[in-house]
Design a protein around this motif. Structure first.
Motif, mmCIF file in Angstrom:
data_model
loop_
_atom_site.group_PDB
_atom_site.id
_atom_site.type_symbol
_atom_site.label_atom_id
_atom_site.label_comp_id
_atom_site.label_asym_id
_atom_site.label_seq_id
_atom_site.Cartn_x
_atom_site.Cartn_y
_atom_site.Cartn_z
ATOM 1 N N ASP A 9 7.845 3.919 -7.232
ATOM 2 C CA ASP A 9 7.773 2.835 -6.248
ATOM 3 C C ASP A 9 8.115 3.353 -4.857
ATOM 4 N N GLU A 10 9.191 4.132 -4.797
ATOM 5 C CA GLU A 10 9.638 4.673 -3.515
ATOM 6 C C GLU A 10 8.540 5.537 -2.890
ATOM 7 N N ALA A 11 7.924 6.393 -3.698
ATOM 8 C CA ALA A 11 6.842 7.249 -3.198
ATOM 9 C C ALA A 11 5.671 6.399 -2.698
ATOM 10 N N LEU A 96 3.366 -12.869 2.487
ATOM 11 C CA LEU A 96 2.666 -11.921 1.619
ATOM 12 C C LEU A 96 3.664 -11.126 0.776
ATOM 13 N N VAL A 97 4.695 -10.603 1.417
ATOM 14 C CA VAL A 97 5.696 -9.794 0.713
ATOM 15 C C VAL A 97 6.426 -10.632 -0.331
ATOM 16 N N ILE A 98 6.876 -11.803 0.058
ATOM 17 C CA ILE A 98 7.641 -12.659 -0.858
ATOM 18 C C ILE A 98 6.789 -13.107 -2.044
ATOM 19 N N GLN A 99 5.518 -13.343 -1.813
ATOM 20 C CA GLN A 99 4.610 -13.706 -2.915
ATOM 21 C C GLN A 99 4.660 -12.638 -4.009
ATOM 22 N N GLY A 104 8.026 -9.968 -9.155
ATOM 23 C CA GLY A 104 8.700 -8.718 -9.488
ATOM 24 C C GLY A 104 7.958 -7.483 -9.023
ATOM 25 N N GLN A 105 6.975 -7.668 -8.148
ATOM 26 C CA GLN A 105 6.149 -6.556 -7.642
ATOM 27 C C GLN A 105 6.681 -6.103 -6.277
ATOM 28 N N TYR A 106 7.851 -5.454 -6.303
ATOM 29 C CA TYR A 106 8.527 -5.088 -5.058
ATOM 30 C C TYR A 106 7.752 -4.030 -4.277
ATOM 31 N N ALA A 107 7.351 -2.954 -4.936
ATOM 32 C CA ALA A 107 6.628 -1.888 -4.241
ATOM 33 C C ALA A 107 5.288 -2.391 -3.717
ATOM 34 N N GLU A 108 4.605 -3.213 -4.504
ATOM 35 C CA GLU A 108 3.319 -3.780 -4.089
ATOM 36 C C GLU A 108 3.504 -4.647 -2.845
ATOM 37 N N GLY A 109 4.495 -5.520 -2.868
ATOM 38 C CA GLY A 109 4.745 -6.404 -1.730
ATOM 39 C C GLY A 109 5.101 -5.644 -0.466
#
Length: 146
Positions: A9-11, A96-99, A104-109
């Motif tokens: 995720d970090e990458a 968009l990010v909060i959606q 639970g899609q932190y890296a995606e957001g």
């Protein structure tokens, strides 16, 4: 907090920052911590200053601030970028990010939000391609101590 973001995720987030900054002189940082005591925008402002984001030449830094356990998020732009983006732009990025966070899609957001901010930075602060246009801030994620 790091347990919520894997190395992969970090990458992915760091790659999104690099991609977003590729065509702009703007600077984007992501800061993650567990808790936010008090107002989220006040804390994001403190982190913004701590990371020296206000010291970019064109005042075009953007901070994505996340406090996982407090379920708090803010995106904060410096004076240069705030002067030119549409009035509701940061609200749209936040939505968009909060959606994605809600799923639970932190890296995606974060990645999508960073790329969205990068498009505005590119529009108003295009990469000049000269020696004066350097990467002023690190692209890595900063983590709070709590």
């Amino acid at each position: 907090m790091k347990e919520d973001i894997t190395a992969e995720d970090e990458a992915r987030i760091v790659a999104a920052i690099a991609e977003a900054e590729k065509n702009t002189s703007g600077e984007i940082r992501v800061h993650i911590e567990n808790t936010c005591k008090g107002n989220v925008l006040d804390r994001a402002t403190e982190v913004f200053a701590y990371l020296h984001m206000h010291q970019t030449k064109l005042r075009n830094g953007v901070l994505f601030y996340v406090a996982f356990k407090s379920h708090q998020f803010a995106v904060l732009g410096d004076a240069g970028i705030n002067a030119v983006v549409p009035p509701d732009f940061w609200k749209e990025v936040t939505a968009l990010v909060i959606q994605h966070f809600k799923q639970g899609q932190y890296a995606e957001g974060l990645s999508k939000g960073v790329l969205m901010a990068g498009q505005q930075l590119k529009a108003f602060f295009p990469y000049a391609g000269d020696a004066a246009d350097t990467n002023e801030l690190q692209n890595d994620i900063s983590f709070g101590k709590d």
